[in-house]
Design a protein around this motif. Structure first.
Motif, PDB file in Angstrom:
ATOM      1  N   ALA A  89       0.837  -1.198   0.000  1.00 25.30           N
ATOM      2  CA  ALA A  89       0.000   0.000   0.000  1.00 25.30           C
ATOM      3  C   ALA A  89       0.873   1.249   0.000  1.00 25.30           C
ATOM      4  O   ALA A  89       1.788   1.384   0.805  1.00 25.30           O
ATOM      5  CB  ALA A  89      -0.925  -0.005   1.216  1.00 25.30           C
ATOM      6  N   GLY A  90       0.613   2.161  -0.933  1.00 28.69           N
ATOM      7  CA  GLY A  90       1.404   3.376  -1.054  1.00 28.69           C
ATOM      8  C   GLY A  90       2.690   3.215  -1.835  1.00 28.69           C
ATOM      9  O   GLY A  90       3.438   4.181  -1.987  1.00 28.69           O
ATOM     10  N   GLY A  91       2.972   2.012  -2.321  1.00 31.89           N
ATOM     11  CA  GLY A  91       4.184   1.780  -3.101  1.00 31.89           C
ATOM     12  C   GLY A  91       4.014   2.226  -4.548  1.00 31.89           C
ATOM     13  O   GLY A  91       2.912   2.252  -5.094  1.00 31.89           O
ATOM     14  N   VAL A  92       5.116   2.590  -5.171  1.00 26.86           N
ATOM     15  CA  VAL A  92       5.120   3.015  -6.572  1.00 26.86           C
ATOM     16  C   VAL A  92       6.039   2.072  -7.343  1.00 26.86           C
ATOM     17  O   VAL A  92       7.226   1.948  -7.012  1.00 26.86           O
ATOM     18  CB  VAL A  92       5.594   4.474  -6.728  1.00 26.86           C
ATOM     19  CG1 VAL A  92       5.518   4.905  -8.192  1.00 26.86           C
ATOM     20  CG2 VAL A  92       4.756   5.400  -5.874  1.00 26.86           C
ATOM     21  N   VAL A  93       5.488   1.407  -8.340  1.00 23.18           N
ATOM     22  CA  VAL A  93       6.218   0.420  -9.129  1.00 23.18           C
ATOM     23  C   VAL A  93       6.361   0.943 -10.549  1.00 23.18           C
ATOM     24  O   VAL A  93       5.385   1.424 -11.143  1.00 23.18           O
ATOM     25  CB  VAL A  93       5.478  -0.934  -9.142  1.00 23.18           C
ATOM     26  CG1 VAL A  93       6.239  -1.958  -9.976  1.00 23.18           C
ATOM     27  CG2 VAL A  93       5.290  -1.453  -7.725  1.00 23.18           C
ATOM     28  N   GLU A 229      13.759   6.648 -11.957  1.00 22.74           N
ATOM     29  CA  GLU A 229      14.015   5.394 -11.251  1.00 22.74           C
ATOM     30  C   GLU A 229      14.309   5.633  -9.770  1.00 22.74           C
ATOM     31  O   GLU A 229      14.101   4.741  -8.949  1.00 22.74           O
ATOM     32  CB  GLU A 229      15.175   4.651 -11.916  1.00 22.74           C
ATOM     33  CG  GLU A 229      14.900   4.266 -13.366  1.00 22.74           C
ATOM     34  CD  GLU A 229      16.049   3.520 -13.997  1.00 22.74           C
ATOM     35  OE1 GLU A 229      16.583   2.597 -13.353  1.00 22.74           O
ATOM     36  OE2 GLU A 229      16.435   3.849 -15.128  1.00 22.74           O
ATOM     37  N   HIS A 230      14.815   6.812  -9.441  1.00 23.56           N
ATOM     38  CA  HIS A 230      15.093   7.113  -8.028  1.00 23.56           C
ATOM     39  C   HIS A 230      13.820   7.450  -7.270  1.00 23.56           C
ATOM     40  O   HIS A 230      13.735   7.220  -6.061  1.00 23.56           O
ATOM     41  CB  HIS A 230      16.081   8.277  -7.928  1.00 23.56           C
ATOM     42  CG  HIS A 230      17.440   7.965  -8.470  1.00 23.56           C
ATOM     43  ND1 HIS A 230      18.307   7.101  -7.842  1.00 23.56           N
ATOM     44  CD2 HIS A 230      18.086   8.377  -9.583  1.00 23.56           C
ATOM     45  CE1 HIS A 230      19.425   7.004  -8.541  1.00 23.56           C
ATOM     46  NE2 HIS A 230      19.310   7.772  -9.602  1.00 23.56           N
ATOM     47  N   ILE A 231      12.817   8.004  -7.948  1.00 25.45           N
ATOM     48  CA  ILE A 231      11.584   8.405  -7.280  1.00 25.45           C
ATOM     49  C   ILE A 231      10.787   7.195  -6.822  1.00 25.45           C
ATOM     50  O   ILE A 231      10.267   7.152  -5.704  1.00 25.45           O
ATOM     51  CB  ILE A 231      10.730   9.280  -8.232  1.00 25.45           C
ATOM     52  CG1 ILE A 231      11.404  10.629  -8.459  1.00 25.45           C
ATOM     53  CG2 ILE A 231       9.330   9.482  -7.673  1.00 25.45           C
ATOM     54  CD1 ILE A 231      10.688  11.495  -9.470  1.00 25.45           C
ATOM     55  N   VAL A 232      10.694   6.172  -7.671  1.00 25.32           N
ATOM     56  CA  VAL A 232       9.803   5.040  -7.408  1.00 25.32           C
ATOM     57  C   VAL A 232      10.434   4.081  -6.404  1.00 25.32           C
ATOM     58  O   VAL A 232      11.631   4.153  -6.110  1.00 25.32           O
ATOM     59  CB  VAL A 232       9.462   4.298  -8.721  1.00 25.32           C
ATOM     60  CG1 VAL A 232       8.789   5.240  -9.704  1.00 25.32           C
ATOM     61  CG2 VAL A 232      10.704   3.684  -9.336  1.00 25.32           C
ATOM     62  N   ASP A 233       9.604   3.160  -5.879  1.00 22.52           N
ATOM     63  CA  ASP A 233      10.077   2.178  -4.905  1.00 22.52           C
ATOM     64  C   ASP A 233      10.618   0.914  -5.557  1.00 22.52           C
ATOM     65  O   ASP A 233      11.526   0.279  -5.021  1.00 22.52           O
ATOM     66  CB  ASP A 233       8.930   1.792  -3.955  1.00 22.52           C
ATOM     67  CG  ASP A 233       8.402   2.981  -3.175  1.00 22.52           C
ATOM     68  OD1 ASP A 233       9.226   3.715  -2.610  1.00 22.52           O
ATOM     69  OD2 ASP A 233       7.173   3.183  -3.137  1.00 22.52           O
ATOM     70  N   THR A 234      10.038   0.530  -6.688  1.00 18.60           N
ATOM     71  CA  THR A 234      10.407  -0.733  -7.340  1.00 18.60           C
ATOM     72  C   THR A 234      10.546  -0.500  -8.830  1.00 18.60           C
ATOM     73  O   THR A 234       9.710   0.184  -9.437  1.00 18.60           O
ATOM     74  CB  THR A 234       9.340  -1.817  -7.082  1.00 18.60           C
ATOM     75  OG1 THR A 234       9.131  -1.941  -5.676  1.00 18.60           O
ATOM     76  CG2 THR A 234       9.772  -3.155  -7.645  1.00 18.60           C
TER      77      THR A 234
END
Length: 456
Positions: A89-93, A229-234
């Motif tokens: 939840a709240g993750g950015v892929v 790529e640095h902004i997202v989590d995965t």
């Protein structure tokens, strides 16, 4: 009309320069400076209905409760494996890959499965709703609960997320979005960076899981600024040939799980299906043992995979012998051939050497060194390796064989698939014998060849 003021932004490091140069003065990369329009000043968040994020209070690290991040399954086991166990939840892929490789198909299948238990939203900037409905019908997907929006304006998408409040949202793709706060065209460095930052902010504020689809360049890297790529989590990449029925999804960055995880899929007329036993894809089925073939165990994240390494050595009819490697690093092949000559007395300077990893898998770890040398020696002697042999180990410039990480897991996977002999580094030798498997522990490359001759 006055000409708009522009500057030049590096797509690798994000640094800004007033004039163009062939090499970025900050990071040293070549041909990465892209002209962008200088936007007017002011607070671009002031007119946003969500406003700025609330400031978090200062806390001592010991006061913060460390709890496992809850996950929820996408309904696709291989996709969950690459994500580290499921979505957060709240993750950015961010998922990228070549055109037509299956990104939209996989996400449509995942959203259709998730729509049965939660609210989801599919935002399409590249295809109309009719095209997506046609794909769902062709794949036989039950998507009656899946909500769809065909839109490319960022502000309208943010408004939809605020009103619909889905738990998972897919944006296909980030390069098609634009914000009214910027005057540059969709897909530009400024637009991609701003749209990704706004969507990430919404994901962190509201707990919506956001999955972004990204385009790739002709070199295979994600298009747009590196800061994306640095902004997202995965960050996930699709690999594989579009002409092949198999697809590999690899994790290159994951704040919630292991990197270099690998998911294996087969493309069928009903979409992408997970492959439960991927080692079978990377092993050729021979009626009998053939020269130049050696099976190794590679480690992809937490998963051991058995891969067949094939070598073909033939007399060269050119002044410079050819060195070709598919699926393995070519420079490392040249180094291994030098080690083979210096420490084992086997010369291949007048031979063409071709190396291939079966199944299209890319092996980046050095534990494939020993398998490559044994396959080359087998092809040169035109004599097959013993049946049931599996190997792994890194070869150093001094001829020593270095250990590989997670050696016990590799051996257990090989024993499970019926291999009876394992040639491994001495440091990886198990303390207890494995039932049904003979362990040959070696320290140097010349010792490995001597033990191999005893077996044959």
């Amino acid at each position: 009309m006055a000409k708009a003021k522009t500057n030049f932004t590096c797509t690798e490091c994000g640094s800004v320069s007033s004039k163009w140069a062939g090499q970025c003065p900050a990071c040293g990369q070549w041909n990465t400076l892209v002209e962008t329009v200088i936007e007017a000043g002011g607070n671009r968040y002031s007119n946003s209905p969500q406003g700025l994020a609330q400031s978090a209070p200062v806390q001592s690290l010991s006061e913060i409760e460390a709890a496992d991040v809850p996950r929820f399954s996408t309904g696709i086991e291989e996709f969950d494996r690459v994500l580290g166990g499921g979505l957060v939840a709240g993750g950015v892929v961010l998922i990228g890959g070549d055109p037509g490789i299956g990104k939209s198909t996989l996400l449509l299948q995942a959203l259709a499965s998730l729509s049965k238990v939660m609210d989801v939203l599919y935002v399409s900037g590249e295809e109309s709703g009719a095209q997506i409905a046609l794909r769902a019908k062709r794949l036989g997907i039950d998507a009656k609960n899946l909500k769809l929006q065909a839109e490319i304006q960022l502000e309208k998408i943010l408004g939809t997320l605020a009103t619909q409040k889905p738990q998972v949202a897919v944006v296909d793709s980030i390069q098609t979005l634009y914000s009214d706060a910027l005057t540059s065209a969709p897909g530009s460095v400024a637009q991609v960076r701003e749209c990704a930052a706004q969507l990430t902010r919404i994901a962190k504020q509201t707990g919506i899981t956001v999955i972004l689809v990204g385009h790739v360049t002709k070199e295979g890297a994600l298009a747009g600024p590196r800061v994306l790529e640095h902004i997202v989590d995965t960050v996930l990449y699709f690999e594989g040939d579009t002409h092949s029925s198999f697809r590999l999804v690899r994790a290159f960055k994951n704040r919630f799980g292991a990197v270099n995880e690998l998911g294996v899929f087969a493309m069928t007329d009903k979409g992408l299906r997970g492959v439960s036993n991927p080692s079978a894809l990377f092993l050729s089925q021979h009626d009998s043992q053939v020269p130049g073939s050696c099976v190794m165990v590679t480690q992809e994240g937490t998963r051991p995979l058995l891969v067949e390494i094939q070598a073909l050595v033939d007399s060269s009819h050119m002044p410079n012998a050819r060195r070709l490697s598919v699926g393995l690093e070519q420079n490392r092949l040249a180094m291994l051939l030098a080690v083979l000559h210096r420490h084992a007395g086997i010369a291949a300077f007048d031979q063409d050497v071709f190396i291939n990893a079966v199944g299209g898998v890319k092996i980046t770890e050095p534990a494939a060194d020993l398998a490559v040398l044994l396959a080359i020696n087998s092809s040169m002697r035109n004599k097959p390796l013993p049946k049931g042999l599996v190997v792994f180990g890194e070869v150093g410039l001094a001829g020593e064989i270095r250990p590989a990480p997670r050696g016990q897991e590799r051996l257990r996977e090989a024993a499970k698939l019926g291999f009876s002999v394992a040639m491994i580094p001495k440091a990886n030798a198990p303390k207890q014998k494995l039932s049904g498997m003979t362990i040959i522990a070696v320290e140097r490359i010349d010792e490995a060849f001597n033990r191999l001759r005893e077996l044959t």
